[in-house]
Design a protein around this motif. Structure first.
Motif, PDB file in Angstrom:
ATOM      1  N   ARG A   1      93.019 123.128  22.969  1.00 25.98           N
ATOM      2  CA  ARG A   1      92.827 124.064  24.077  1.00 25.98           C
ATOM      3  C   ARG A   1      91.540 124.845  23.859  1.00 25.98           C
TER       4      ARG A   1
ATOM      5  N   VAL B   1      90.302 128.554  25.149  1.00 26.04           N
ATOM      6  CA  VAL B   1      90.844 129.720  25.843  1.00 26.04           C
ATOM      7  C   VAL B   1      89.846 130.862  25.864  1.00 26.04           C
TER       8      VAL B   1
ATOM      9  N   ASP C   1      93.631 129.377  29.536  1.00 22.77           N
ATOM     10  CA  ASP C   1      92.838 128.165  29.389  1.00 22.77           C
ATOM     11  C   ASP C   1      91.663 128.150  30.362  1.00 22.77           C
TER      12      ASP C   1
ATOM     13  N   LEU D   1      87.713 119.480  30.411  1.00 22.83           N
ATOM     14  CA  LEU D   1      88.957 120.242  30.444  1.00 22.83           C
ATOM     15  C   LEU D   1      89.344 120.566  31.877  1.00 22.83           C
TER      16      LEU D   1
ATOM     17  N   GLY E   1      94.069 123.267  30.795  1.00 29.46           N
ATOM     18  CA  GLY E   1      95.300 123.225  30.006  1.00 29.46           C
ATOM     19  C   GLY E   1      95.075 122.411  28.751  1.00 29.46           C
ATOM     20  N   PRO E   2      96.118 122.165  27.963  1.00 29.46           N
ATOM     21  CA  PRO E   2      95.963 121.365  26.740  1.00 29.46           C
ATOM     22  C   PRO E   2      95.395 119.978  27.049  1.00 29.46           C
ATOM     23  N   TRP E   3      94.467 119.540  26.219  1.00 31.10           N
ATOM     24  CA  TRP E   3      93.840 118.225  26.366  1.00 31.10           C
ATOM     25  C   TRP E   3      94.317 117.340  25.218  1.00 31.10           C
TER      26      TRP E   3
ATOM     27  N   VAL F   1      98.489 121.930  17.906  1.00 24.52           N
ATOM     28  CA  VAL F   1      97.554 122.219  18.994  1.00 24.52           C
ATOM     29  C   VAL F   1      96.430 123.066  18.399  1.00 24.52           C
TER      30      VAL F   1
ATOM     31  N   VAL G   1      93.376 125.397  18.805  1.00 22.61           N
ATOM     32  CA  VAL G   1      92.917 126.305  19.849  1.00 22.61           C
ATOM     33  C   VAL G   1      91.522 126.816  19.501  1.00 22.61           C
TER      34      VAL G   1
END
Length: 249
Positions: free
Chosen positions: A117, A119, A125, A145, A148-150, A186, A188
């Motif tokens: 992510r 942010v 995000d 991106l 959101g989570p990739w 995840v 970040v």
């Protein structure tokens, strides 16, 4: 008959005394103040094109303000201007600080594939940022991106080594950052905005073209038309305000 030196001095002293007691002798007090010359380029200018609205204001004190909106891009700038020959050279002041991206934390996500992510400081995000994944072998993977989570493509079996985030329009360029892609985690990354949306116009310049100004910068040119030309005035020798109607020079 010869005139003595003492007599001349006495005459000068008498004339000086008269000037001191007679206001009419003080001509400088009655003379109008010299006119202040204002550069004819001073004023407001705008540019309206397909999906683009921009404006620039050149102030009499040598400062400028600039803004542009095109699509989802908004940018602004401020600083100083000066005339160099026929050009108006711009210097951003203060110089804007570009956004930065750094590794922030690793969250656990048991049973989930690896994800990453990007942010903002409020942990929201950020969409629309390009990314590049460099692996231990082979060609890099380029993607972006969506907010959101990739995650890596399901068929990607290589080991990621570095990730690079970029968005030229917003001066985002992280450079290669180490990346450990382990299932169940995840990673970040944090984008620190700094002066996000503020561009550096140092080195850009304006050139008069009739009653227009052409802004030249590394990524192209913009033609600005004078806004409300009748409202732009300059001081005449008698102190009156005279509408500026002559072409810019």
């Amino acid at each position: 008959m010869p005139i003595s030196i003492s007599r001349c001095i006495a005459g000068v002293c008498k004339a000086a005394a008269l000037c001191l007691i007679q206001p009419a002798c003080a001509q400088s007090a009655a003379e109008p103040a010299p006119a202040v010359t204002v550069d004819p380029v001073v004023g407001e200018y705008s540019s309206v094109q397909m999906e683009l609205v921009a404006g620039i204001r050149l102030n009499p004190d040598g400062t400028f303000e600039y803004g542009l909106t095109v699509g989802s891009l908004d940018e602004r700038a401020q600083g100083r201007w000066k005339r160099v020959g026929s050009r108006i050279e711009l210097v951003s002041d203060p110089r804007p600080v570009a956004p930065t991206i750094s590794a922030n934390r690793i969250d656990n996500a048991p049973g989930q594939p690896f994800a990453l992510r990007l942010v903002a400081p409020n942990d929201i995000d950020i969409p629309g940022i390009d990314l590049r994944i460099d692996f231990d072998t082979g060609a890099p993977l380029k993607s972006y991106l969506v907010g959101g989570p990739w995650t890596l493509p399901a068929n990607e079996k290589r080991r990621p080594r570095f990730i690079t985030f970029s968005k030229r329009a917003y001066r985002i360029a992280s450079g290669p950052l180490p990346l450990r892609a382990e299932a169940g985690t995840v990673t970040v990354f944090l984008l620190t905005p700094n002066d996000l949306g503020v561009i550096d116009l140092t080195g850009a310049y304006l050139e008069p073209d009739g009653n227009s100004l052409v802004l030249t910068r590394p990524d192209g040119t913009i033609i600005f038309e004078r806004a409300n030309p009748a409202s732009d005035t300059r001081t005449t020798p008698d102190g009156e305000q005279d509408p500026q109607k002559e072409p810019l020079r």
